[in-house]
Design a protein around this motif. Structure first.
Motif, PDB file in Angstrom:
ATOM      1  N   TYR A 179       0.855  -1.179   0.000  1.00  0.00           N
ATOM      2  CA  TYR A 179       0.000   0.000   0.000  1.00  0.00           C
ATOM      3  C   TYR A 179       0.894   1.233   0.000  1.00  0.00           C
ATOM      4  O   TYR A 179       2.118   1.123   0.151  1.00  0.00           O
ATOM      5  N   ASN A 180       0.311   2.398  -0.238  1.00  0.00           N
ATOM      6  CA  ASN A 180       1.078   3.638  -0.399  1.00  0.00           C
ATOM      7  C   ASN A 180       2.180   3.457  -1.436  1.00  0.00           C
ATOM      8  O   ASN A 180       3.293   3.949  -1.279  1.00  0.00           O
ATOM      9  N   ALA A 181       1.866   2.762  -2.522  1.00  0.00           N
ATOM     10  CA  ALA A 181       2.874   2.414  -3.531  1.00  0.00           C
ATOM     11  C   ALA A 181       3.236   3.582  -4.438  1.00  0.00           C
ATOM     12  O   ALA A 181       4.271   3.527  -5.098  1.00  0.00           O
ATOM     13  N   GLY A 182       2.398   4.599  -4.512  1.00  0.00           N
ATOM     14  CA  GLY A 182       2.720   5.757  -5.339  1.00  0.00           C
ATOM     15  C   GLY A 182       2.736   5.433  -6.822  1.00  0.00           C
ATOM     16  O   GLY A 182       2.063   4.528  -7.293  1.00  0.00           O
ATOM     17  N   CYS A 232      -6.420  -7.322  -5.035  1.00  0.00           N
ATOM     18  CA  CYS A 232      -6.443  -5.905  -4.690  1.00  0.00           C
ATOM     19  C   CYS A 232      -7.661  -5.685  -3.790  1.00  0.00           C
ATOM     20  O   CYS A 232      -8.796  -5.631  -4.255  1.00  0.00           O
ATOM     21  N   LEU A 233      -7.397  -5.614  -2.496  1.00  0.00           N
ATOM     22  CA  LEU A 233      -8.482  -5.501  -1.516  1.00  0.00           C
ATOM     23  C   LEU A 233      -9.195  -4.169  -1.584  1.00  0.00           C
ATOM     24  O   LEU A 233     -10.382  -4.072  -1.265  1.00  0.00           O
ATOM     25  N   ASN A 234      -8.463  -3.135  -1.966  1.00  0.00           N
ATOM     26  CA  ASN A 234      -9.035  -1.794  -2.066  1.00  0.00           C
ATOM     27  C   ASN A 234      -8.369  -1.086  -3.232  1.00  0.00           C
ATOM     28  O   ASN A 234      -7.198  -1.325  -3.519  1.00  0.00           O
ATOM     29  N   GLY A 235      -9.102  -0.246  -3.924  1.00  0.00           N
ATOM     30  CA  GLY A 235      -8.536   0.491  -5.043  1.00  0.00           C
ATOM     31  C   GLY A 235      -8.256  -0.417  -6.226  1.00  0.00           C
ATOM     32  O   GLY A 235      -8.954  -1.406  -6.453  1.00  0.00           O
ATOM     33  N   SER A 236      -7.192  -0.098  -6.967  1.00  0.00           N
ATOM     34  CA  SER A 236      -6.875  -0.856  -8.176  1.00  0.00           C
ATOM     35  C   SER A 236      -5.383  -0.784  -8.485  1.00  0.00           C
ATOM     36  O   SER A 236      -4.676   0.092  -7.997  1.00  0.00           O
ATOM     37  N   CYS A 237      -4.939  -1.721  -9.315  1.00  0.00           N
ATOM     38  CA  CYS A 237      -3.578  -1.705  -9.831  1.00  0.00           C
ATOM     39  C   CYS A 237      -3.539  -2.530 -11.105  1.00  0.00           C
ATOM     40  O   CYS A 237      -4.487  -3.232 -11.439  1.00  0.00           O
ATOM     41  N   ARG A 238      -2.404  -2.425 -11.799  1.00  0.00           N
ATOM     42  CA  ARG A 238      -2.205  -3.180 -13.031  1.00  0.00           C
ATOM     43  C   ARG A 238      -1.037  -4.135 -12.819  1.00  0.00           C
ATOM     44  O   ARG A 238      -0.049  -3.795 -12.169  1.00  0.00           O
ATOM     45  N   VAL A 239      -1.151  -5.329 -13.387  1.00  0.00           N
ATOM     46  CA  VAL A 239      -0.086  -6.331 -13.298  1.00  0.00           C
ATOM     47  C   VAL A 239       0.316  -6.718 -14.713  1.00  0.00           C
ATOM     48  O   VAL A 239      -0.530  -7.118 -15.520  1.00  0.00           O
ATOM     49  N   PRO A 285     -12.085  -6.693  -5.120  1.00  0.00           N
ATOM     50  CA  PRO A 285     -11.553  -7.691  -4.190  1.00  0.00           C
ATOM     51  C   PRO A 285     -12.061  -9.112  -4.437  1.00  0.00           C
ATOM     52  O   PRO A 285     -11.610 -10.051  -3.787  1.00  0.00           O
ATOM     53  N   ARG A 286     -12.948  -9.297  -5.401  1.00  0.00           N
ATOM     54  CA  ARG A 286     -13.404 -10.642  -5.776  1.00  0.00           C
ATOM     55  C   ARG A 286     -12.496 -11.271  -6.830  1.00  0.00           C
ATOM     56  O   ARG A 286     -12.625 -12.439  -7.137  1.00  0.00           O
ATOM     57  N   GLN A 339       0.615   1.343 -11.710  1.00  0.00           N
ATOM     58  CA  GLN A 339      -0.663   2.069 -11.803  1.00  0.00           C
ATOM     59  C   GLN A 339      -1.535   1.849 -10.570  1.00  0.00           C
ATOM     60  O   GLN A 339      -2.746   1.622 -10.666  1.00  0.00           O
ATOM     61  N   PHE A 340      -0.917   1.912  -9.400  1.00  0.00           N
ATOM     62  CA  PHE A 340      -1.658   1.779  -8.142  1.00  0.00           C
ATOM     63  C   PHE A 340      -2.510   3.020  -7.927  1.00  0.00           C
ATOM     64  O   PHE A 340      -2.017   4.143  -8.036  1.00  0.00           O
ATOM     65  N   SER A 341      -3.772   2.826  -7.628  1.00  0.00           N
ATOM     66  CA  SER A 341      -4.590   3.966  -7.229  1.00  0.00           C
ATOM     67  C   SER A 341      -4.116   4.420  -5.850  1.00  0.00           C
ATOM     68  O   SER A 341      -3.437   3.686  -5.131  1.00  0.00           O
ATOM     69  N   GLU A 342      -4.451   5.640  -5.507  1.00  0.00           N
ATOM     70  CA  GLU A 342      -3.978   6.198  -4.233  1.00  0.00           C
ATOM     71  C   GLU A 342      -4.426   5.355  -3.036  1.00  0.00           C
ATOM     72  O   GLU A 342      -3.723   5.246  -2.037  1.00  0.00           O
ATOM     73  N   ASP A 343      -5.579   4.712  -3.146  1.00  0.00           N
ATOM     74  CA  ASP A 343      -6.139   3.932  -2.050  1.00  0.00           C
ATOM     75  C   ASP A 343      -5.891   2.423  -2.184  1.00  0.00           C
ATOM     76  O   ASP A 343      -6.475   1.625  -1.450  1.00  0.00           O
ATOM     77  N   ALA A 344      -5.012   2.013  -3.105  1.00  0.00           N
ATOM     78  CA  ALA A 344      -4.806   0.585  -3.383  1.00  0.00           C
ATOM     79  C   ALA A 344      -4.158  -0.144  -2.205  1.00  0.00           C
ATOM     80  O   ALA A 344      -3.209   0.341  -1.599  1.00  0.00           O
ATOM     81  N   ILE A 345      -4.689  -1.319  -1.937  1.00  0.00           N
ATOM     82  CA  ILE A 345      -4.087  -2.270  -1.002  1.00  0.00           C
ATOM     83  C   ILE A 345      -4.047  -3.599  -1.735  1.00  0.00           C
ATOM     84  O   ILE A 345      -5.084  -4.196  -2.019  1.00  0.00           O
ATOM     85  N   LEU A 346      -2.835  -4.059  -2.066  1.00  0.00           N
ATOM     86  CA  LEU A 346      -2.654  -5.297  -2.820  1.00  0.00           C
ATOM     87  C   LEU A 346      -2.172  -6.393  -1.877  1.00  0.00           C
ATOM     88  O   LEU A 346      -1.074  -6.306  -1.331  1.00  0.00           O
ATOM     89  N   LEU A 347      -2.999  -7.405  -1.687  1.00  0.00           N
ATOM     90  CA  LEU A 347      -2.682  -8.552  -0.843  1.00  0.00           C
ATOM     91  C   LEU A 347      -1.994  -9.607  -1.700  1.00  0.00           C
ATOM     92  O   LEU A 347      -2.442  -9.902  -2.810  1.00  0.00           O
ATOM     93  N   VAL A 348      -0.893 -10.166  -1.174  1.00  0.00           N
ATOM     94  CA  VAL A 348      -0.183 -11.242  -1.869  1.00  0.00           C
ATOM     95  C   VAL A 348      -0.097 -12.439  -0.931  1.00  0.00           C
ATOM     96  O   VAL A 348       0.341 -12.319   0.212  1.00  0.00           O
ATOM     97  N   VAL A 349      -0.535 -13.596  -1.424  1.00  0.00           N
ATOM     98  CA  VAL A 349      -0.509 -14.848  -0.672  1.00  0.00           C
ATOM     99  C   VAL A 349       0.417 -15.796  -1.430  1.00  0.00           C
ATOM    100  O   VAL A 349       0.287 -15.959  -2.640  1.00  0.00           O
TER     101      VAL A 349
END
Length: 129
Positions: free
Chosen positions: A35-38, A56-63, A79-80, A95-105
């Motif tokens: 998070y806070n990836a900028g 991506c639990l919150n917000g969005s990003c690109r992989v 988050p689904r 391309q992390f949104s400002e509110d992105a939280i990316l969970l990695v398992v």
């Protein structure tokens, strides 16, 4: 090649419950979140052994993903969604949104020797889709 799954979700008037199970082989050994990836790009590697599942639990990003045979972009916006990266999947996240939280398992503990940072010889990184 990486595969995008829609996780099983149960919805009711009291909210949504999304289940992560039977997605990656083996046992879950490591869980972390970004998070806070900028504006920057994260990762830039593949693995010898580790499978990773990205949500991506919150917000969005690109992989960006390249398995040596093909390349593809995935947009995680819900988050689904769960993107499963196999060990051979060289990847970056951006391309992390400002509110992105990316969970990695992951099914492996952190091991610096499991990381392969060199891109595939035929890999052409495209700046945008």
């Amino acid at each position: 090649m990486a595969e995008l799954y829609n996780l099983k979700t149960f919805s009711s008037e009291t909210g949504d419950l999304t289940v992560f199970e039977n997605i990656i082989p083996g046992q879950i050994q490591r869980v972390f979140y970004i998070y806070n990836a900028g504006e920057g790009s994260r990762a830039g590697h593949r693995h010898h052994l580790a499978w990773n599942a990205l949500i991506c639990l919150n917000g969005s990003c690109r992989v960006y993903n390249n398995n040596g045979k093909g390349e593809e972009y995935f947009h995680l916006t819900n988050p689904r969604q769960c993107l499963v990266l196999k060990p051979e999947d060289w990847h970056t996240m951006d391309q992390f949104s400002e509110d992105a939280i990316l969970l990695v398992v992951s099914n492996q503990l952190y091991d610096k020797d499991d990381y392969i940072y060199e891109p595939y010889p035929n890999q052409v990184m495209v700046a945008s889709e």
